[in-house]
Scaffold this active site. Structure first.
Site, short mmCIF file in Angstrom:
data_model
loop_
_atom_site.label_atom_id
_atom_site.label_comp_id
_atom_site.label_asym_id
_atom_site.label_seq_id
_atom_site.Cartn_x
_atom_site.Cartn_y
_atom_site.Cartn_z
N TYR A 155 0.74 -1.23 -0.04
CA TYR A 155 0.03 -0.17 -0.07
C TYR A 155 1.04 1.39 -0.10
O TYR A 155 0.59 1.98 -0.72
CB TYR A 155 -0.84 -0.01 1.41
CG TYR A 155 -1.89 1.02 1.16
CD1 TYR A 155 -2.97 1.21 0.28
CD2 TYR A 155 -1.67 2.32 2.33
CE1 TYR A 155 -4.08 1.92 0.48
CE2 TYR A 155 -2.72 2.96 2.39
CZ TYR A 155 -3.81 3.16 1.59
OH TYR A 155 -4.77 4.20 1.42
N1 NAD Z 1 -10.27 5.98 4.78
C1 NAD Z 1 -8.92 6.09 4.89
O1 NAD Z 1 -8.46 6.07 6.00
C2 NAD Z 1 -7.95 6.33 3.81
C3 NAD Z 1 -6.66 7.06 4.25
C4 NAD Z 1 -5.95 7.17 3.23
C5 NAD Z 1 -6.18 7.07 1.94
N2 NAD Z 1 -7.33 6.55 1.56
C6 NAD Z 1 -7.62 6.32 -0.07
O2 NAD Z 1 -8.74 6.81 -0.15
C7 NAD Z 1 -9.25 6.26 -1.32
C8 NAD Z 1 -10.75 5.71 -1.11
O3 NAD Z 1 -10.79 4.86 -0.01
P1 NAD Z 1 -12.15 4.93 0.88
O4 NAD Z 1 -11.66 4.92 2.09
O5 NAD Z 1 -13.28 5.77 0.51
O6 NAD Z 1 -12.39 3.10 0.84
P2 NAD Z 1 -13.51 2.48 0.65
O7 NAD Z 1 -13.00 0.94 0.83
O8 NAD Z 1 -14.76 2.96 1.23
O9 NAD Z 1 -13.68 2.74 -1.04
C9 NAD Z 1 -13.00 2.16 -1.99
C10 NAD Z 1 -13.56 2.03 -3.30
O10 NAD Z 1 -12.74 1.23 -4.34
C11 NAD Z 1 -13.39 0.36 -4.97
N3 NAD Z 1 -12.40 -0.42 -5.69
C12 NAD Z 1 -11.62 -1.29 -5.16
N4 NAD Z 1 -10.78 -1.88 -6.06
C13 NAD Z 1 -11.29 -1.28 -7.19
C14 NAD Z 1 -10.97 -1.51 -8.84
N5 NAD Z 1 -10.05 -2.39 -8.88
N6 NAD Z 1 -11.46 -0.79 -9.47
C15 NAD Z 1 -12.39 0.15 -9.23
N7 NAD Z 1 -12.85 0.36 -7.99
C16 NAD Z 1 -12.41 -0.44 -7.02
C17 NAD Z 1 -14.06 -0.68 -3.85
O11 NAD Z 1 -15.03 -1.48 -4.32
C18 NAD Z 1 -14.67 0.75 -3.01
O12 NAD Z 1 -15.89 1.07 -3.34
C19 NAD Z 1 -8.45 4.74 -1.48
O13 NAD Z 1 -7.69 5.19 -2.46
C20 NAD Z 1 -7.73 4.71 -0.24
O14 NAD Z 1 -6.33 4.25 -0.41
C21 NAD Z 1 -8.26 6.32 2.48
#
Ligand code: NAD
Length: 248
Positions: A155
């Site tokens: 990651y």
């Molecule tokens: N929530 C946190 O703590 C956090 C912190 C830092 C970064 N992020 C980043 O924010 C972004 C959104 O994350 P989130 O927290 O909303 O998570 P989440 O799991 O709620 O949403 C992520 C979405 O991406 C979709 N997804 C996964 N693989 C995929 C693919 N191959 N093609 C298309 N869609 C795909 C999933 O189905 C899901 O709906 C991510 O990139 C995550 O790494 C999140």
């Protein structure tokens, strides 16, 4: 909350079925944009679409690690409209484990989605933005991509790669009215936390001087400004939203 003007703008948001992506979609819609959410999970897309219930929202099942699927979808969309905004938000953390115990296929998959997914979408959409001399791209990285989280090497590497990509592409497109920026959030309470161990999430939280999780709407506000016309200068940059954890 501040109002943004996204009238006559079309946005594609990857991973838009829930979490950050869906919240950004809602705020864009309230601000007048047409929004297309992509996600790998059709069930999530369907329930998001019926929850939002807005004629300016549409969705497609797209796996961001599949370049030809992305290209086909972009070709379909750009027959009818320009794409003004791209949010590369789809991402997975994968399980928590030390590098020497990490499953090789799993490691590869995490990088395919977090880094190659960002590359794939940027590659397919950039020509339309260049033709239109307008674009706002936000790549959702993570504070893990700056600091490196122990037991999350795939990651952290994928997100660090997305930051490097942002810096390159932002410079390549700087002669156009196209901004490419990355954002590096700390932990927020979305479903992604379920992929990691409770101890790992607690360790991440303990590093945040604000002493709490990032609220989803706080994240969305930053993304909205980066995608607005008002952001006419910042590009190839990394915008931190880690509650003081990462100060560079
Ligand atoms: N929530 C946190 O703590 C956090 C912190 C830092 C970064 N992020 C980043 O924010 C972004 C959104 O994350 P989130 O927290 O909303 O998570 P989440 O799991 O709620 O949403 C992520 C979405 O991406 C979709 N997804 C996964 N693989 C995929 C693919 N191959 N093609 C298309 N869609 C795909 C999933 O189905 C899901 O709906 C991510 O990139 C995550 O790494 C999140």
């Amino acid at each position: 909350m501040n109002k943004f003007d996204f009238k006559n703008r079309t946005a594609v948001i990857t991973g838009g079925g829930q979490g950050f992506g869906l919240d950004i979609a809602k705020r864009f819609l309230e601000s007048g944009a047409k929004v297309i959410i992509w996600d790998i999970d059709e069930k999530l897309l369907k329930s998001a679409s019926s929850e939002v219930n807005n004629e300016n929202l549409s969705y497609n099942v797209v796996d961001v690690s599949n370049y030809s699927q992305i290209e086909q979808n972009i070709n379909q969309i750009t027959l009818k409209t320009n794409i003004d905004i791209l949010i590369n938000n789809a991402g997975i953390t994968g399980p928590t484990a030390p590098l020497w115990e990490y499953d090789v296929d799993e490691w590869n998959k995490i990088v395919q989605i977090n880094l190659m997914g960002t590359f794939n979408c940027c590659r397919a959409i950039a020509p339309n933005m260049i033709k239109n001399n307008y674009g706002r791209i936000v790549n959702v990285a993570s504070v893990a991509g700056k600091d490196g989280n122990a037991n999350a090497s795939a990651y952290s590497s994928g997100k660090a790669g997305a930051i490097g990509l942002t810096k390159s592409l932002g410079k390549e497109l700087a002669d156009y009215n196209i901004a490419v920026n990355a954002v590096t959030p700390a932990g927020a309470k979305t479903r992604i936390l379920d992929q990691m161990s409770k101890e790992h999430v607690q360790r991440m939280l303990s590093k945040v001087p604000r002493g709490r999780f990032l609220e989803i709407h706080e994240f969305t506000s930053l993304v909205c400004w980066l995608c607005s016309e008002e952001n006419s200068f910042s590009t190839a940059a990394v915008f931190d939203i880690s509650g003081g954890r990462s100060t560079y």
